[in-house]
Design an enzyme around this catalytic site. Structure first.
Site, short mmCIF file in Angstrom:
data_model
loop_
_atom_site.label_atom_id
_atom_site.label_comp_id
_atom_site.label_asym_id
_atom_site.label_seq_id
_atom_site.Cartn_x
_atom_site.Cartn_y
_atom_site.Cartn_z
N LYS A 173 0.83 -1.21 0.00
CA LYS A 173 0.00 0.00 0.00
C LYS A 173 0.87 1.26 0.00
O LYS A 173 1.80 1.37 0.79
CB LYS A 173 -0.92 -0.01 1.22
CG LYS A 173 -1.86 -1.21 1.26
CD LYS A 173 -2.66 -1.28 2.54
CE LYS A 173 -1.80 -1.54 3.73
NZ LYS A 173 -2.57 -1.77 4.98
N THR A 204 -8.04 8.92 9.92
CA THR A 204 -7.72 7.72 9.15
C THR A 204 -7.42 6.53 10.05
O THR A 204 -6.77 5.58 9.65
CB THR A 204 -6.50 7.98 8.25
OG1 THR A 204 -5.38 8.40 9.06
CG2 THR A 204 -6.80 9.04 7.19
N GLY A 206 -7.56 3.14 11.61
CA GLY A 206 -8.11 1.85 11.23
C GLY A 206 -8.22 1.59 9.74
O GLY A 206 -8.87 0.62 9.33
N THR A 207 -7.57 2.40 8.92
CA THR A 207 -7.71 2.21 7.47
C THR A 207 -7.12 0.88 7.01
O THR A 207 -7.70 0.19 6.17
CB THR A 207 -7.03 3.36 6.70
OG1 THR A 207 -5.69 3.53 7.19
CG2 THR A 207 -7.80 4.66 6.87
N GLY A 208 -5.97 0.51 7.56
CA GLY A 208 -5.35 -0.76 7.16
C GLY A 208 -6.19 -1.96 7.56
O GLY A 208 -6.36 -2.91 6.79
N CYS A 209 -6.69 -1.93 8.79
CA CYS A 209 -7.57 -3.01 9.27
C CYS A 209 -8.80 -3.12 8.39
O CYS A 209 -9.24 -4.22 8.01
CB CYS A 209 -8.00 -2.74 10.71
SG CYS A 209 -6.65 -2.52 11.89
#
Length: 269
Positions: A173, A204, A206-209
């Site tokens: 990412k 932002t 928790g975007t990866g989760c």
């Protein structure tokens, strides 16, 4: 209904971790289940502490699910120690888990180490080879392959190096780069790029989760890897665009943006 399991840490303020995963599953209309590996004390301003559950309890949680319920996909998040990584990897191999999405959570946005330094090697040797797709950000990919990632070409090189460690698909990412938010997927032969608009917001958390949970949901629903990522990128883009503040720091994305405006009375009996 498709059933998706998250194996991750708990976020007490609800923006990331198990809580974000379950919200994402619900937004995709799949049934969410959870195995909690760690309990964190955190809010919008950062993580202040974390407690790892005993590996025996983690193992029993996994067995309780797989012994009773067909699991269509698995999302893996925070696994903080070598012991936890090993028990999760062995358990998933034992139960022949399918559609495993690994989000290698290593450090929080506030700088709290969520993965012990000596556990990175265990993650590489034991977890990457059994996952369907791994979704590291620039920082995480850099740690895994021990190289600086400065641009799109570096991302492609990192993808190939991580793929060589055993993953079927690698999605690096690019949200932390200064240019457009481009993610790069490598399937062993071809590279695919997924471009998103950079949104001006601090919220932002928790975007990866959320992205990895969306990918797991879409794989469970039967979409192929490229379409799963495309749909998930669209979902997280909208969730970030509709993010909001709940405290004094970094707020969460809106997992349920698509459901806003529905009449509450619709659910009355």
């Amino acid at each position: 209904m498709k059933k998706v399991l998250t194996i991750a840490g708990s976020d007490s303020c609800g923006g990331a971790g198990i809580q974000a995963d379950l919200k994402t599953f619900s937004a995709h209309l799949v049934y969410g289940m959870s195995v909690i590996t760690s309990v964190t004390a955190q809010n919008t301003q950062g993580v202040t502490d974390a407690y790892d559950l005993p590996v025996e309890v983690i193992e029993k949680q996994i067995s309780a699910i797989f012994d009773d319920i067909k699991v269509d996909a698995v999302k893996i998040g925070m696994l903080s120690s070598s012991e936890i990584i090993s028990i999760v990897a062995n358990s998933l191999k034992l139960h022949k888990a399918q559609n495993i999405v690994l989000d290698p959570v290593m450090i929080s946005k506030s700088g709290f180490n969520l993965l012990k330094e000596d556990a990175v090697k265990t993650l590489i040797n034991e977890l990457i080879p059994i996952c369907t797709i791994i979704t590291p950000n620039i920082y995480e990919a850099s740690l895994i392959v021990q190289m600086d990632i400065k641009d799109l070409e570096d991302m492609k090189i990192a993808c190939k190096k991580i793929y060589d460690k055993g993953a079927r698909y690698v999605l690096v990412k690019g949200g932390h780069l200064n240019d457009d938010a481009i993610d790069v997927l490598f399937d062993g032969q071809d590279y695919y790029q997924f471009k998103g608009s950079r949104i001006k917001t601090k919220n932002t958390h928790g975007t990866g989760c959320t992205l990895s949970s969306a990918i797991a949901s879409n794989l469970a629903l039967g979409f192929d890897i490229v379409e799963s990522i495309r749909r998930s990128k669209n979902y997280i883009q909208n969730a970030i665009e509709n993010s909001f503040s709940i405290g004094m720091g970094v707020g969460p994305v809106d997992h349920f943006y698509a459901f806003r405006g529905l009449e509450v009375n619709k659910y009355e009996r």
